[in-house]
Design a protein around this motif. Structure first.
Motif, short mmCIF file in Angstrom:
data_model
loop_
_atom_site.label_atom_id
_atom_site.label_comp_id
_atom_site.label_asym_id
_atom_site.label_seq_id
_atom_site.Cartn_x
_atom_site.Cartn_y
_atom_site.Cartn_z
N ASP A 31 -126.34 0.86 1.35
CA ASP A 31 -126.04 2.29 1.33
C ASP A 31 -124.64 2.61 0.81
N VAL A 32 -124.01 1.65 0.12
CA VAL A 32 -122.67 1.86 -0.43
C VAL A 32 -122.58 1.14 -1.78
N GLU A 33 -122.09 1.83 -2.80
CA GLU A 33 -121.73 1.20 -4.07
C GLU A 33 -120.25 0.85 -4.01
N VAL A 34 -119.91 -0.37 -4.39
CA VAL A 34 -118.52 -0.82 -4.28
C VAL A 34 -118.08 -1.39 -5.62
N PHE A 35 -116.82 -1.14 -5.99
CA PHE A 35 -116.31 -1.51 -7.30
C PHE A 35 -115.29 -2.65 -7.17
N PRO A 36 -115.35 -3.64 -8.06
CA PRO A 36 -114.40 -4.76 -8.02
C PRO A 36 -112.95 -4.27 -8.11
N SER A 37 -112.05 -4.95 -7.40
CA SER A 37 -110.65 -4.52 -7.35
C SER A 37 -109.71 -5.70 -7.47
N GLY A 38 -108.62 -5.48 -8.20
CA GLY A 38 -107.53 -6.44 -8.27
C GLY A 38 -106.29 -5.92 -7.56
N ALA A 39 -106.47 -4.92 -6.69
CA ALA A 39 -105.34 -4.30 -5.99
C ALA A 39 -105.46 -4.55 -4.49
N ASN A 40 -104.72 -3.80 -3.69
CA ASN A 40 -104.82 -3.94 -2.24
C ASN A 40 -105.67 -2.82 -1.64
N PHE A 41 -106.65 -2.38 -2.41
CA PHE A 41 -107.58 -1.34 -1.96
C PHE A 41 -108.92 -1.55 -2.66
N ILE A 42 -109.93 -0.85 -2.15
CA ILE A 42 -111.27 -0.92 -2.73
C ILE A 42 -111.82 0.49 -2.86
N LEU A 43 -112.40 0.79 -4.00
CA LEU A 43 -113.09 2.06 -4.23
C LEU A 43 -114.57 1.86 -3.94
N MET A 44 -115.14 2.80 -3.20
CA MET A 44 -116.56 2.70 -2.85
C MET A 44 -117.20 4.08 -2.94
N ARG A 45 -118.51 4.08 -3.12
CA ARG A 45 -119.26 5.34 -3.18
C ARG A 45 -120.44 5.27 -2.20
N PRO A 46 -120.32 5.87 -1.02
CA PRO A 46 -121.43 5.87 -0.07
C PRO A 46 -122.64 6.62 -0.64
N HIS A 47 -123.83 6.18 -0.25
CA HIS A 47 -125.04 6.89 -0.65
C HIS A 47 -125.30 8.01 0.35
N ALA A 48 -124.30 8.85 0.54
CA ALA A 48 -124.34 9.99 1.45
C ALA A 48 -123.23 10.91 1.01
N ASP A 49 -123.17 12.10 1.58
CA ASP A 49 -122.10 13.00 1.21
C ASP A 49 -120.76 12.40 1.62
N SER A 50 -119.94 12.07 0.62
CA SER A 50 -118.73 11.29 0.88
C SER A 50 -117.69 12.06 1.67
#
Length: 377
Positions: A303-322
């Motif tokens: 239920d979450v799309e997650v994007f690869p990261s080279g930083a100290n954080f992660i970007l994600m897109r929940p399959h719900a109203d964010s």
């Protein structure tokens, strides 16, 4: 006799005489990041760890011994030499300022301005365009690819067509975490060199990535690499950043920056911190390991799309109203960054990698929020 400008009625009501900002700034919004009183703050990409106690003791001792009635070293000579030694660079390639944002501002005051443009690859760090507008520099934006990488052929073509005075590349990119290969940096710096432009690589999160554009710095190449003490060095409160650039560019920046802009306390913090390099690198390794663990747990969800990261954080897109997810996380005491309404990253949230306990709290809170939203649907 006419009143002097600004004299007399200074009310801001109808007929008031308060001055107005420049026309191009009237619609400008300031940079904002919510600061809420919650138990787990994972929204501003700070280090989750305080500096070592030994560092604080040495730094405060150095401040105590400083001649506080005297102006600070205008050239930050000792600090620049210490940074240069760590990076294996000549000291005249280093410029220091109050956080990387002042470095960026000084670059745009020097090389941007009226009649000049800055090219920015969106989505990216909001301050690149914000500071450009403050300095009356035109903003050209160019779309990143679907994977948030820069399409190098299209980017080079745009540089050659538009001939921007400054090109910004954020790598690792904020808010996506994308790391650009050195081949992209090489191609872009060669393109800007054709019209005597400048490439600025913002590496605020560079220590968390597996390559750096600092390796490409040379005295004749129009390349500036910007770094900060806010993340790896646990010194966000001191506001210290720097860049590595050809000495001729550093000399121009020094003409523009305000005199004595870098306080004694900040210079001493930056110098003393470098003696704790091993401790800081150990923290980087730990945060990278935690990043991998959090990424794997997010990626394993359906239920979450997650994007690869080279930083100290992660970007994600929940399959719900964010935005609803963000608000519900706050109610559970966890604050992440809400990008749900940002162009090009619609529906996304960004989570800073914290301590293992903080990351566990975030994942558990996310589990609860999404479970509640499924149950209520």
């Amino acid at each position: 006799m006419a009143a002097a400008p600004g004299a007399g009625d200074t009310s801001d009501g109808e007929g008031g005489r308060l001055p107005q900002p420049r026309d191009d700034l009237r619609e400008l919004e300031g940079y904002h990041s919510p600061q809420l009183d919650v138990h787990v703050r994972l929204n501003t990409n700070e280090s989750p760890y305080a500096p070592p106690v030994e560092f604080v003791d040495r730094w405060l001792g150095a401040v105590r011994d400083a001649e506080l009635h005297r102006y600070p070293d205008r050239g930050a000579v000792s600090l620049r030499a210490a940074i240069a030694k760590q990076l294996d660079q000549p000291a005249d390639r280093v410029f220091c300022a109050n956080g990387s944002n002042e470095v960026l501002q000084t670059i745009l005051l020097t090389y941007g301005g009226p009649g000049r443009n800055a090219l920015i690859f969106e989505p990216t760090y909001a301050l690149h365009s914000h500071i450009a507008r403050i300095t009356s520099t035109g903003v050209l934006d160019h779309e990143r690819g679907d994977d948030f990488h820069i399409d190098v052929d299209a980017a080079v073509a745009r540089v050659r067509a538009e001939r921007p005075a400054v090109v910004f590349v954020c790598s690792p990119n904020n808010p996506t975490g994308t790391v650009e290969p050195q081949s992209t940096v090489r191609a872009l710096v060669d393109a800007v060199a054709e019209h005597r432009g400048l490439l600025v690589v913002d590496e605020a999160y560079g220590e968390f990535a597996d390559n750096t554009a600092i390796d490409l710095i040379s005295d004749a190449r129009p390349l500036v690499v910007v770094r900060t003490y806010s993340k790896v060095w646990s010194l966000a409160a001191t506001r210290l950043g720097f860049c590595v650039a050809p000495p001729a560019i550093v000399a121009e920046l020094e003409k523009v920056v305000l005199p004595y802009h870098l306080s004694v306390a900040t210079q001493l913090a930056g110098t003393v911190a470098l003696d704790f390099r091993d401790a800081m690198l150990e923290r980087v390794a730990g945060l990278v390991e935690e990043r991998g663990r959090v990424f794997a747990q997010l990626a394993a969800r359906g239920d979450v799309e997650v994007f690869p990261s080279g930083a100290n954080f992660i970007l994600m897109r929940p399959h719900a109203d964010s935005h609803t997810v963000w608000s519900a996380l706050v109610e559970r005491g966890v604050l992440v960054r809400d990008f749900s309404r940002w162009p090009r990253v619609e529906g996304c949230l960004r989570v800073t990698i914290g301590t293992p306990d903080e990351n566990r709290a975030f994942l558990e809170a996310l589990d609860g929020v999404l479970a509640d939203m499924r149950g209520g649907s």
